[in-house]
Scaffold this motif. Structure first.
Motif, PDB file in Angstrom:
ATOM      1  N   UNK A 487       0.795  -1.204   0.065  1.00  0.00           N
ATOM      2  CA  UNK A 487       0.030  -0.043  -0.071  1.00  0.00           C
ATOM      3  C   UNK A 487       0.921   1.226  -0.011  1.00  0.00           C
ATOM      4  N   UNK A 488       2.003   1.128  -0.067  1.00  0.00           N
ATOM      5  CA  UNK A 488       2.902   2.484   0.158  1.00  0.00           C
ATOM      6  C   UNK A 488       3.260   3.297  -0.921  1.00  0.00           C
ATOM      7  N   UNK A 489       3.208   4.456  -0.949  1.00  0.00           N
ATOM      8  CA  UNK A 489       3.448   5.438  -2.022  1.00  0.00           C
ATOM      9  C   UNK A 489       4.966   6.328  -1.617  1.00  0.00           C
ATOM     10  N   UNK A 490       5.240   7.102  -2.603  1.00  0.00           N
ATOM     11  CA  UNK A 490       6.419   7.869  -2.140  1.00  0.00           C
ATOM     12  C   UNK A 490       5.897   9.083  -1.170  1.00  0.00           C
ATOM     13  N   UNK A 491       6.601   8.967   0.124  1.00  0.00           N
ATOM     14  CA  UNK A 491       6.140   9.822   1.222  1.00  0.00           C
ATOM     15  C   UNK A 491       6.789  11.297   0.900  1.00  0.00           C
ATOM     16  N   UNK A 492       6.068  12.328   0.695  1.00  0.00           N
ATOM     17  CA  UNK A 492       6.452  13.560   0.462  1.00  0.00           C
ATOM     18  C   UNK A 492       6.494  13.894  -0.947  1.00  0.00           C
ATOM     19  N   UNK A 493       6.037  13.081  -1.933  1.00  0.00           N
ATOM     20  CA  UNK A 493       6.178  13.207  -3.298  1.00  0.00           C
ATOM     21  C   UNK A 493       5.525  14.842  -3.759  1.00  0.00           C
ATOM     22  N   UNK A 494       6.306  15.230  -4.700  1.00  0.00           N
ATOM     23  CA  UNK A 494       6.091  16.752  -4.989  1.00  0.00           C
ATOM     24  C   UNK A 494       5.032  16.959  -6.089  1.00  0.00           C
ATOM     25  N   UNK A 495       3.638  16.510  -5.616  1.00  0.00           N
ATOM     26  CA  UNK A 495       2.689  16.745  -6.935  1.00  0.00           C
ATOM     27  C   UNK A 495       2.489  18.029  -7.355  1.00  0.00           C
ATOM     28  N   UNK A 496       2.814  18.946  -6.268  1.00  0.00           N
ATOM     29  CA  UNK A 496       2.480  20.568  -6.847  1.00  0.00           C
ATOM     30  C   UNK A 496       3.607  20.774  -7.923  1.00  0.00           C
ATOM     31  N   UNK A 497       4.640  19.984  -8.308  1.00  0.00           N
ATOM     32  CA  UNK A 497       5.679  20.461  -9.283  1.00  0.00           C
ATOM     33  C   UNK A 497       4.716  19.917 -10.642  1.00  0.00           C
ATOM     34  N   UNK A 498       4.141  18.981 -10.713  1.00  0.00           N
ATOM     35  CA  UNK A 498       3.308  18.571 -11.752  1.00  0.00           C
ATOM     36  C   UNK A 498       2.477  19.859 -12.284  1.00  0.00           C
ATOM     37  N   UNK A 499       1.794  20.277 -11.125  1.00  0.00           N
ATOM     38  CA  UNK A 499       0.813  21.437 -11.577  1.00  0.00           C
ATOM     39  C   UNK A 499       1.718  22.688 -12.155  1.00  0.00           C
ATOM     40  N   UNK A 500       2.758  22.917 -11.485  1.00  0.00           N
ATOM     41  CA  UNK A 500       3.878  24.274 -11.784  1.00  0.00           C
ATOM     42  C   UNK A 500       4.286  23.875 -13.300  1.00  0.00           C
ATOM     43  N   UNK A 501       4.737  22.509 -13.394  1.00  0.00           N
ATOM     44  CA  UNK A 501       5.182  22.298 -14.805  1.00  0.00           C
ATOM     45  C   UNK A 501       4.386  22.412 -16.150  1.00  0.00           C
ATOM     46  N   UNK A 502       3.072  22.172 -15.738  1.00  0.00           N
ATOM     47  CA  UNK A 502       1.958  22.241 -16.715  1.00  0.00           C
ATOM     48  C   UNK A 502       1.358  23.576 -16.956  1.00  0.00           C
ATOM     49  N   UNK A 503       1.750  24.434 -15.972  1.00  0.00           N
ATOM     50  CA  UNK A 503       1.188  25.902 -16.358  1.00  0.00           C
ATOM     51  C   UNK A 503       0.236  26.506 -15.218  1.00  0.00           C
ATOM     52  N   UNK A 504       0.014  25.617 -14.141  1.00  0.00           N
ATOM     53  CA  UNK A 504      -0.862  26.203 -12.999  1.00  0.00           C
ATOM     54  C   UNK A 504       0.157  26.573 -11.856  1.00  0.00           C
ATOM     55  N   UNK A 505      -0.607  26.797 -10.765  1.00  0.00           N
ATOM     56  CA  UNK A 505      -0.158  27.237  -9.680  1.00  0.00           C
ATOM     57  C   UNK A 505       0.099  25.892  -8.480  1.00  0.00           C
ATOM     58  N   UNK A 506       1.211  25.680  -7.971  1.00  0.00           N
ATOM     59  CA  UNK A 506       1.533  24.835  -6.849  1.00  0.00           C
ATOM     60  C   UNK A 506       2.319  25.042  -5.929  1.00  0.00           C
ATOM     61  N   UNK A 507       1.753  24.455  -4.775  1.00  0.00           N
ATOM     62  CA  UNK A 507       2.172  24.900  -3.197  1.00  0.00           C
ATOM     63  C   UNK A 507       2.627  23.752  -2.534  1.00  0.00           C
ATOM     64  N   UNK A 508       3.261  23.884  -1.514  1.00  0.00           N
ATOM     65  CA  UNK A 508       3.784  22.511  -0.727  1.00  0.00           C
ATOM     66  C   UNK A 508       3.917  23.120   0.668  1.00  0.00           C
ATOM     67  N   UNK A 509       3.047  22.194   1.605  1.00  0.00           N
ATOM     68  CA  UNK A 509       2.772  22.907   3.022  1.00  0.00           C
ATOM     69  C   UNK A 509       3.300  21.506   3.937  1.00  0.00           C
ATOM     70  N   UNK A 510       4.051  21.783   4.733  1.00  0.00           N
ATOM     71  CA  UNK A 510       4.626  20.854   5.937  1.00  0.00           C
ATOM     72  C   UNK A 510       3.997  21.413   7.219  1.00  0.00           C
ATOM     73  N   UNK A 511       4.347  22.537   7.443  1.00  0.00           N
ATOM     74  CA  UNK A 511       3.797  23.128   8.737  1.00  0.00           C
ATOM     75  C   UNK A 511       2.521  23.396   8.802  1.00  0.00           C
ATOM     76  N   UNK A 512       1.612  23.144   9.611  1.00  0.00           N
ATOM     77  CA  UNK A 512       0.101  23.627   9.765  1.00  0.00           C
ATOM     78  C   UNK A 512      -0.052  24.902   9.661  1.00  0.00           C
ATOM     79  N   UNK A 513       1.060  25.910  10.227  1.00  0.00           N
ATOM     80  CA  UNK A 513       0.884  27.436  10.598  1.00  0.00           C
ATOM     81  C   UNK A 513       0.999  27.918   8.963  1.00  0.00           C
ATOM     82  N   UNK A 514       1.532  27.324   8.048  1.00  0.00           N
ATOM     83  CA  UNK A 514       1.630  27.602   6.582  1.00  0.00           C
ATOM     84  C   UNK A 514       0.222  27.278   5.774  1.00  0.00           C
ATOM     85  N   UNK A 515      -0.348  26.547   6.339  1.00  0.00           N
ATOM     86  CA  UNK A 515      -1.544  26.019   5.588  1.00  0.00           C
ATOM     87  C   UNK A 515      -2.600  27.254   4.907  1.00  0.00           C
ATOM     88  N   UNK A 516      -3.156  27.740   5.872  1.00  0.00           N
ATOM     89  CA  UNK A 516      -4.159  28.630   5.420  1.00  0.00           C
ATOM     90  C   UNK A 516      -3.439  29.769   4.469  1.00  0.00           C
TER      91      UNK A 516
END
Length: 551
Positions: A487-516
């Motif tokens: 059941x295991x996938x790549x932990x922390x895979x940067x899916x937002x990079x796919x969106x950036x590469x294709x022309x959208x906006x991508x953001x990555x969040x680890x700290x809950x204080x940065x989420x909003x």
């Protein structure tokens, strides 16, 4: 004499029948059909996978109230779209799948991508037929739309061979067809309506369960009047959410297990006693629970638990009958009862159980902490798409729906991969409303390339990926040389990079204080955006009273 080809006649016939949207992937032999659809005024959305295209078509059908179309190439293209047919069948949603086919004169010869498409589609469809003559295209389209929409909605299939697509006929030889109107709103037996209200009056612990049948029949006004007049506690099925607001004072969604387990009479309003409602059986329900059932399909009445009162017909019409019958009764459920107090107490206990997780500021965060910011960020009129295991299940309880047909998720079939097709459909059919898809990382992977579709058509869908590195749960980074668990996938895979590469906006969040802040930035972006949120690999739901699927 004026002539018309099959592709143009198909497009014209679909448009006549209220098909405004077509989703698909072009190739032999259907390219001309897509161009003809655009010329006829049908919006064509080119997808990246036929599964997603078929999911989009059924979501668009549900959201617009008219069957919409999916167009695929022959053979493998049609087969890929069968996943959508099966999902639409189980969800009772209409859609039209149009599959290209090899020329009729090559049948049985081993033509390019030749397949027994009609026979294979038939088990998933209310209607499946090959178009055998170009001049009869309007006839077959009318039949397909009528079957898809009338009665219990469902998918239909039309096989569209290459020589029929390219075939030309004189306009005067075209077999014209009437435009399919609105579905008949069949009513229940008036004696059964009175029996239903009498049963309610005799109950000590009544519960109304509002299902997606009420959403499809656009019965929200009637259901609201019924609940306001009777003051009955209600619970929504996953896709019945929003018919009445989740935060209505009479909603007992926060005490779902107790409400189901202790109710002595349930009113099924367009909901089914299938796995989502634990089949209506002990230990999740009382062994002597009484059932009043409203359903468009008479054969659904009494499934798994016999119905004391059967109300077969259209949801909007029947709840309207109940409301008119109440004029002669002036009955409502009392404001202070032991049943209401029990439900309020359980709801409060459940809130207290999850509050520590909501308040937890640890990094990486848990689901409840993530949903704290997601819920406060969502506009009231957001169309919410939920997909995943924990992501969807917890999201059903944490993301409030306040309007009907504003919630789309895996539904009755429990299908993973529906998320981004649904999101595309929602954005195309409701261009002035916010569309947010909250997905697990596994769910995102099923249809992730549809973000390119969103970029290409400038669809401002906002995607939140709750990334725990696994299907259900993760383990974190895998040590070098260790066997990767299934059941295991790549932990922390940067899916937002796919969106950036294709022309959208991508953001990555680890700290809950940065989420909003990341969510606000995504919403402000003029186009599709993806917020990739790292979740603790072992984060999960609060402890459950029953195992999943317990009967």
């Amino acid at each position: 004499m004026e002539k018309i080809d099959g592709a143009s006649l198909m497009a014209r016939s679909l448009k006549q029948q209220g098909v405004d949207y077509m989703f698909g992937i072009v190739g032999f032999p259907v390219v001309g059909t897509a161009f003809a659809a655009q010329k006829a005024g049908i919006t064509f959305i080119g997808m990246r996978n036929e599964q997603s295209a078929s999911y989009a078509a059924q979501a668009a059908s549900y959201l617009t109230g008219r069957p919409q179309a999916c167009l695929t190439v022959s053979g493998p293209g049609v087969i890929h779209a069968f996943a959508g047919l099966a999902n639409a069948q189980q969800n009772c949603w209409p859609m039209i799948l149009i599959g290209g086919a090899s020329p009729v004169y090559q049948n049985g010869m081993g033509g390019f991508q030749e397949e027994r498409q009609v026979q294979l589609a038939a088990p998933y469809c209310k209607y499946a037929h090959a178009i055998e003559h170009t001049e009869r295209i309007p006839y077959y389209v009318e039949q397909a739309v009528r079957y898809a929409k009338f009665g219990r909605p469902g998918p239909v299939y039309l096989d569209f061979p290459d020589d029929i697509i390219r075939g030309q006929v004189d306009e005067e030889k075209v077999v014209q067809a009437a435009t399919v109107g609105e579905s008949p709103r069949t009513q229940a037996d008036p004696e059964a309506v009175e029996a239903a209200l009498s049963a309610l009056e005799s109950a000590e612990r009544p519960l109304v369960i509002v299902g997606k049948g009420m959403a499809w029949s656009q019965a929200e006004n009637e259901v609201r009047e019924f609940i306001e007049r009777t003051q009955l506690p209600f619970l929504a099925s996953p896709l019945g959410k929003g018919v009445l607001p989740d935060d209505d004072p009479l909603s007992v969604g926060a005490a779902r297990s107790t409400a189901l387990k202790e109710a002595d009479l349930i009113v099924l309003m367009g909901a089914r006693l299938n796995w989502i409602m634990h089949f209506g059986l002990p230990p999740r329900f009382r062994p002597d629970v009484r059932v009043v059932q409203i359903d468009i399909a008479p054969e659904e009445i009494g499934a798994n638990v016999p119905a004391e009162v059967a109300l077969a017909g259209d949801g909007k019409a029947i709840v309207g009958q109940l409301n008119r019958a109440l004029d002669n009764r002036q009955w409502f459920y009392p404001a202070e009862t032991a049943w209401r107090e029990q439900l309020r107490g359980k709801a409060q206990a459940n809130l207290e159980a999850v509050q520590p997780m909501i308040d937890d500021e640890s990094s990486p965060m848990n689901y409840y902490r993530a949903y704290r910011d997601i819920e406060s960020w969502l506009p009231d009129d957001t169309i919410i798409i939920g997909e995943g295991a924990n992501t969807m299940d917890i999201g059903r309880t944490r993301m409030v729906n306040r309007a009907p047909r504003h919630r789309l998720d895996a539904g009755t079939y429990g299908t993973m991969g529906i998320g981004l097709g649904f999101a595309v459909a929602a954005a195309v059919t409701n261009p002035d409303q916010p569309v947010v898809a909250v997905q697990g990382d596994s769910a995102f992977g099923f249809s992730g390339m549809e973000i390119e579709t969103m970029v290409r058509y400038k669809l401002p869908v906002k995607i939140v990926v709750l990334n725990n590195g696994g299907i259900g749960g993760g383990v974190g980074p895998i040590e070098e040389g260790k066997t990767v668990p299934p059941p295991i996938l790549t932990y922390g895979a940067r899916y937002e990079g796919m969106m950036e590469a294709l022309g959208g906006k991508g953001l990555y969040v680890e700290d809950p204080r940065d989420l909003r802040g990341a969510l606000d930035e995504a919403m402000a972006f003029d186009g599709p955006a993806l917020v990739n949120v790292l979740i603790h690999p072992r984060a999960g739901r609060k402890p459950q009273q029953f195992e999943w699927l317990t009967t």
